[in-house]
Scaffold this active site. Sequence first.
Site, PDB file in Angstrom:
ATOM      1  N   THR A 127     -23.255  28.812 -57.860  1.00  0.00           N
ATOM      2  CA  THR A 127     -23.873  28.693 -56.540  1.00  0.00           C
ATOM      3  C   THR A 127     -24.478  27.306 -56.387  1.00  0.00           C
ATOM      4  OG1 THR A 127     -25.597  29.499 -55.040  1.00  0.00           O
ATOM      5  CG2 THR A 127     -26.001  29.785 -57.401  1.00  0.00           C
ATOM      6  N   GLY A 128     -24.268  26.697 -55.254  1.00  0.00           N
ATOM      7  CA  GLY A 128     -24.823  25.364 -55.043  1.00  0.00           C
ATOM      8  C   GLY A 128     -23.985  24.563 -54.066  1.00  0.00           C
ATOM      9  N   ARG A 146     -14.421  24.976 -42.882  1.00  0.00           N
ATOM     10  CA  ARG A 146     -14.845  24.412 -44.173  1.00  0.00           C
ATOM     11  C   ARG A 146     -14.844  25.521 -45.250  1.00  0.00           C
ATOM     12  NH1 ARG A 146     -19.134  25.750 -47.958  1.00  0.00           N
ATOM     13  NH2 ARG A 146     -19.679  23.890 -49.101  1.00  0.00           N
ATOM     14  N   GLY A 182     -15.906  26.288 -49.294  1.00  0.00           N
ATOM     15  CA  GLY A 182     -16.664  25.762 -50.426  1.00  0.00           C
ATOM     16  C   GLY A 182     -16.028  26.116 -51.757  1.00  0.00           C
ATOM     17  N   THR A 195     -25.454  32.095 -52.138  1.00  0.00           N
ATOM     18  CA  THR A 195     -24.199  32.729 -52.533  1.00  0.00           C
ATOM     19  C   THR A 195     -24.587  33.867 -53.451  1.00  0.00           C
ATOM     20  OG1 THR A 195     -22.712  30.812 -52.357  1.00  0.00           O
ATOM     21  CG2 THR A 195     -22.194  32.349 -54.084  1.00  0.00           C
TER      22      THR A 195
END
Length: 311
Positions: A227-228, A204, A206, A176
Amino acid sequence: MTNRFSLALHGGAGTILRSNMTPEKEADYRAGIRYALAAGYAVLEKHGTAMDAVVATVCALEDNSLFNAGRGAVFTSEGKQEMDAAVMDGATRKVGAIAGVFGPRNPVRAARAVMDHTDHVFFNGAAAVEIAKKAGLPFENEDYFHTDARWQALQETLHLRAQGKESDDPARRHGTVGAVARDMDGNLAAATSTGGMTAKAPGRIGDTPVIGAGTFADNASCAVSATGHGEVFIRYCAAHEISARMRFAGQSLADAAEHVVMEDLAKNDGSGGLIAVDKLGNITMPMNSEGMYRGCVTEDGAFNVFIYADE
Ligand code: ASP
């Protein structure tokens, strides 16, 4: 001490190891980070706004196919690209977010168009694309967004999945980009943009465009871009949790961010990291993974660029 202005960016976190990196690849990443820092710095040093700076920084990362956003976005399990992005203005708490978008060259600018040109905060799919079109933003075709590296990552992930396995390399699966800034007027802003996770299910979404999870800004506390593993960042309201800890528990930016990343996220399968800036211009960039592409600059103009966790 208060920094007159501050800027930090990330380009994704994960299993980023020296042993997996070639000198050329590492140099390319560092150059990409430096180039994006320079784009935001140019705005801030001319007394531009934090919002303009984070959007300029994220656009530079979206245009670089090394990063999983815009041009380098990953593919869904059906071989499509569905991009998410968000911006938040800490002075006004104005927000713009988009999800599941394909077409705008810079999804972060589409998110900003939602903030600037609508009475709402969050659009998905065709409606979000329409807002970007009406705002006159540049569009690109499939060839522009296709990168062989991401396509290959999809094939490998689908191959493993067919054998009942998941890739153990988070760096290949996700990524990201994001930026946070404090400008000379003391205003904060955050922007985040992503292609999501390789082989994600169609539709989907996030944490990136979910305000308070992957993106948040409030002049009273901090601006955050994460980010993750997005699902976990959403469950723990990661970005807003840092702001809440600062306001209600009196924690410093660094302590609040460290707690969220190392306790809330790390202990619950939430690998990743974040960048954050507070109202004094302090910057923190914690991660619980082996690495995170990241960098920062303040008024002294020194571009600090890091990749590995131990840097
Ligand atoms: N957080 C992003 C998502 O879940 C992916 C990443 O940052 O690596 O969509």
